[in-house]
Design an enzyme around this catalytic site. Structure first.
Site, PDB file in Angstrom:
ATOM      1  N   LYS A 173       2.103  -3.357   7.342  1.00 37.53           N
ATOM      2  CA  LYS A 173       2.401  -3.550   5.921  1.00 37.53           C
ATOM      3  C   LYS A 173       3.853  -3.182   5.620  1.00 37.53           C
ATOM      4  O   LYS A 173       4.518  -3.841   4.807  1.00 37.53           O
ATOM      5  CB  LYS A 173       1.453  -2.724   5.058  1.00 37.53           C
ATOM      6  CG  LYS A 173       0.012  -3.226   5.049  1.00 37.53           C
ATOM      7  CD  LYS A 173      -0.108  -4.634   4.467  1.00 37.53           C
ATOM      8  CE  LYS A 173       0.152  -4.667   2.978  1.00 37.53           C
ATOM      9  NZ  LYS A 173      -0.071  -6.034   2.415  1.00 37.53           N
ATOM     10  N   TYR A 221      -1.975  -0.399  10.988  1.00 36.67           N
ATOM     11  CA  TYR A 221      -2.120  -1.056   9.685  1.00 36.67           C
ATOM     12  C   TYR A 221      -0.912  -0.797   8.804  1.00 36.67           C
ATOM     13  O   TYR A 221      -0.269  -1.735   8.296  1.00 36.67           O
ATOM     14  CB  TYR A 221      -3.391  -0.578   8.980  1.00 36.67           C
ATOM     15  CG  TYR A 221      -3.380  -0.850   7.493  1.00 36.67           C
ATOM     16  CD1 TYR A 221      -3.270  -2.155   7.013  1.00 36.67           C
ATOM     17  CD2 TYR A 221      -3.443   0.192   6.565  1.00 36.67           C
ATOM     18  CE1 TYR A 221      -3.230  -2.413   5.647  1.00 36.67           C
ATOM     19  CE2 TYR A 221      -3.417  -0.060   5.210  1.00 36.67           C
ATOM     20  CZ  TYR A 221      -3.302  -1.364   4.755  1.00 36.67           C
ATOM     21  OH  TYR A 221      -3.256  -1.616   3.402  1.00 36.67           O
ATOM     22  N   TYR A 238     -14.947  12.247   8.314  1.00 38.73           N
ATOM     23  CA  TYR A 238     -13.967  12.547   9.350  1.00 38.73           C
ATOM     24  C   TYR A 238     -13.446  13.970   9.231  1.00 38.73           C
ATOM     25  O   TYR A 238     -13.084  14.437   8.136  1.00 38.73           O
ATOM     26  CB  TYR A 238     -12.766  11.604   9.238  1.00 38.73           C
ATOM     27  CG  TYR A 238     -12.982  10.232   9.830  1.00 38.73           C
ATOM     28  CD1 TYR A 238     -13.451  10.066  11.135  1.00 38.73           C
ATOM     29  CD2 TYR A 238     -12.677   9.091   9.090  1.00 38.73           C
ATOM     30  CE1 TYR A 238     -13.624   8.812  11.678  1.00 38.73           C
ATOM     31  CE2 TYR A 238     -12.836   7.829   9.633  1.00 38.73           C
ATOM     32  CZ  TYR A 238     -13.317   7.688  10.930  1.00 38.73           C
ATOM     33  OH  TYR A 238     -13.478   6.443  11.463  1.00 38.73           O
ATOM     34  N   THR A 275       0.819  -1.207   0.000  1.00 34.16           N
ATOM     35  CA  THR A 275       0.000   0.000   0.000  1.00 34.16           C
ATOM     36  C   THR A 275       0.855   1.259   0.000  1.00 34.16           C
ATOM     37  O   THR A 275       2.011   1.237   0.454  1.00 34.16           O
ATOM     38  CB  THR A 275      -0.915   0.018   1.249  1.00 34.16           C
ATOM     39  OG1 THR A 275      -1.576   1.267   1.360  1.00 34.16           O
ATOM     40  CG2 THR A 275      -0.105  -0.201   2.523  1.00 34.16           C
ATOM     41  N   ASP A 276       0.277   2.363  -0.461  1.00 37.03           N
ATOM     42  CA  ASP A 276       0.977   3.645  -0.389  1.00 37.03           C
ATOM     43  C   ASP A 276       1.067   4.172   1.034  1.00 37.03           C
ATOM     44  O   ASP A 276       1.869   5.069   1.331  1.00 37.03           O
ATOM     45  CB  ASP A 276       0.313   4.686  -1.297  1.00 37.03           C
ATOM     46  CG  ASP A 276      -1.161   4.936  -0.983  1.00 37.03           C
ATOM     47  OD1 ASP A 276      -1.705   4.308  -0.051  1.00 37.03           O
ATOM     48  OD2 ASP A 276      -1.779   5.759  -1.678  1.00 37.03           O
ATOM     49  N   GLU A 277       0.286   3.612   1.948  1.00 39.30           N
ATOM     50  CA  GLU A 277       0.272   4.118   3.322  1.00 39.30           C
ATOM     51  C   GLU A 277       1.582   3.880   4.071  1.00 39.30           C
ATOM     52  O   GLU A 277       1.837   4.506   5.102  1.00 39.30           O
ATOM     53  CB  GLU A 277      -0.909   3.532   4.092  1.00 39.30           C
ATOM     54  CG  GLU A 277      -2.248   3.954   3.521  1.00 39.30           C
ATOM     55  CD  GLU A 277      -3.426   3.614   4.418  1.00 39.30           C
ATOM     56  OE1 GLU A 277      -3.288   3.747   5.644  1.00 39.30           O
ATOM     57  OE2 GLU A 277      -4.479   3.206   3.883  1.00 39.30           O
TER      58      GLU A 277
END
Length: 366
Positions: A164, A160, A217, A134-136
């Site tokens: 990853k 999370y 949010y 993921t880009d996160e």
């Protein structure tokens, strides 16, 4: 002919990849391993059930003995590893599952791959271990920062993304230490058919249809790059067939949108669909706002989640230049397809949301 083991292949992205692969490579064998937890759904694979080249196994990626037996039984030469806990909110309230699946599960797979492909009398077997990330893992960007490239330093900000990032490092280590043939892709936010209803886009669609609030949010100005899920499958295809072993490739959609604007765009599309097809009002009688073309009145701002990253953006230049990757869908075309899919597949998302699907899984695989 390839023989693929696809972990997490009953999940959102994994299932779309399985559809894509079996449709394009009709001689290949695809074995799906999935634990069928809350986000895994056999209905996601209904289009390929009955295909002689498709096999489904319910099981856990942490079960190394099971993975090894599947690899040997089916002569697996390619692993495409999707299986992961992936919802940031869940990782904040229950991080243990993310450590177990994303880190220990990936480690278990790597051990199995090394044993079956490298630790053999005849030496290394022709193989590829592709890890979907993921880009996160790159952290967050300010409004003026350049997009994430493959050279961006890792700076994960949630349990999370940290899990990853750890799995990415393990995959890299198994290549550099043991010579395992690996590739990794880091993708932006996916959307499209079979997306689990807790995620932003399907949540907005289904809440509109139930006349429920659309929670946003903070100020809603968190920016994400959105990638249509079939474009992600296409990108992985290119990495598997053209990518250099040991390399990371970013896969993005070239579609940066603020969350609030995503929600408003979905509102407009649902209203448009109701205007074009009056029968939708009978099918979804609770969708009063959509019927009255006032869907945005459902938007409600809620307290921001802890550590909410402000912006993600993918620079896919390397993937474009080396592999010829370009997303086939714009956000406008992809989101229109997605809204239509959810309107046409009410039985799928209702079964997921009311828990009846999970009850079926427990009876089938008790």
């Amino acid at each position: 002919m390839k023989k693929l083991l696809v972990t997490g292949g009953a999940g959102f992205i994994g299932a779309n990849f399985v559809h894509y692969w079996l449709n394009k490579y009709q001689e290949d064998k695809v074995i799906v391993l999935d634990a069928l937890t809350y986000a895994g759904n056999m209905e996601n694979l209904h289009l390929v059930q009955g295909n002689d080249n498709f096999t489904f196994i319910k099981g856990d990626i942490c079960d190394q003995a099971l993975v090894e037996s599947l690899m040997l039984e089916h002569s697996i030469d390619t692993i495409v590893h999707f299986a992961a806990e992936s919802h940031v909110d869940r990782s904040i309230t229950g991080p243990d599952a993310f450590i177990e699946t994303n880190i220990l599960g990936t480690y278990s797979l790597l051990k199995a791959a090394k044993k079956c492909w490298l630790d053999v009398e005849s030496g290394s077997v022709e193989h590829r271990f592709h890890h979907v990330s993921t880009d996160e893992v790159y952290g967050t960007l300010s409004a003026d920062d350049p997009a994430f490239s493959e050279e961006t330093a890792y700076a994960p900000n949630s349990p999370y993304s940290a899990s990853k990032a750890a799995s990415d490092h393990l995959v890299r280590a198994y290549h550099h230490t043991y010579g395992l043939n690996v590739t990794t892709s880091n993708c932006s936010n996916n959307y499209g058919p079979y997306h689990f209803p807790e995620k932003l886009i399907p949540l907005v669609i289904t809440n509109i249809l139930h006349n429920k609030e659309l929670p946003i949010y903070g100020d809603g100005m968190q920016i994400r790059d959105w990638l249509y899920v079939e474009d992600h499958a296409y990108g992985i295809d290119l990495v598997l067939n053209k990518g250099r072993v040991g390399e990371n490739y970013n896969i993005g959609g070239n579609n940066e949108w603020a969350n609030i604007n995503i929600v408003k765009e979905v509102c407009k599309l649902v209203e448009s669909e109701f205007a074009k097809a009056p029968e939708l009002a009978a099918r979804f009688p609770e969708a009063v706002a959509a019927i009255n073309a006032n869907t945005e009145s459902l938007i409600t701002y809620v307290k921001d989640r802890p550590g909410h990253d402000r912006r993600y953006a993918i620079d896919a230049t390397k993937t474009r230049d080396e592999l010829g990757y370009e997303p086939q869908e714009s956000f406008e075309t992809g989101i229109a397809k997605t809204v239509t899919w959810y309107l046409n597949n009410e039985s799928w998302w209702k079964a997921v949301m009311d828990g009846s699907y999970q009850d079926w899984v427990e009876k089938q695989y008790k």
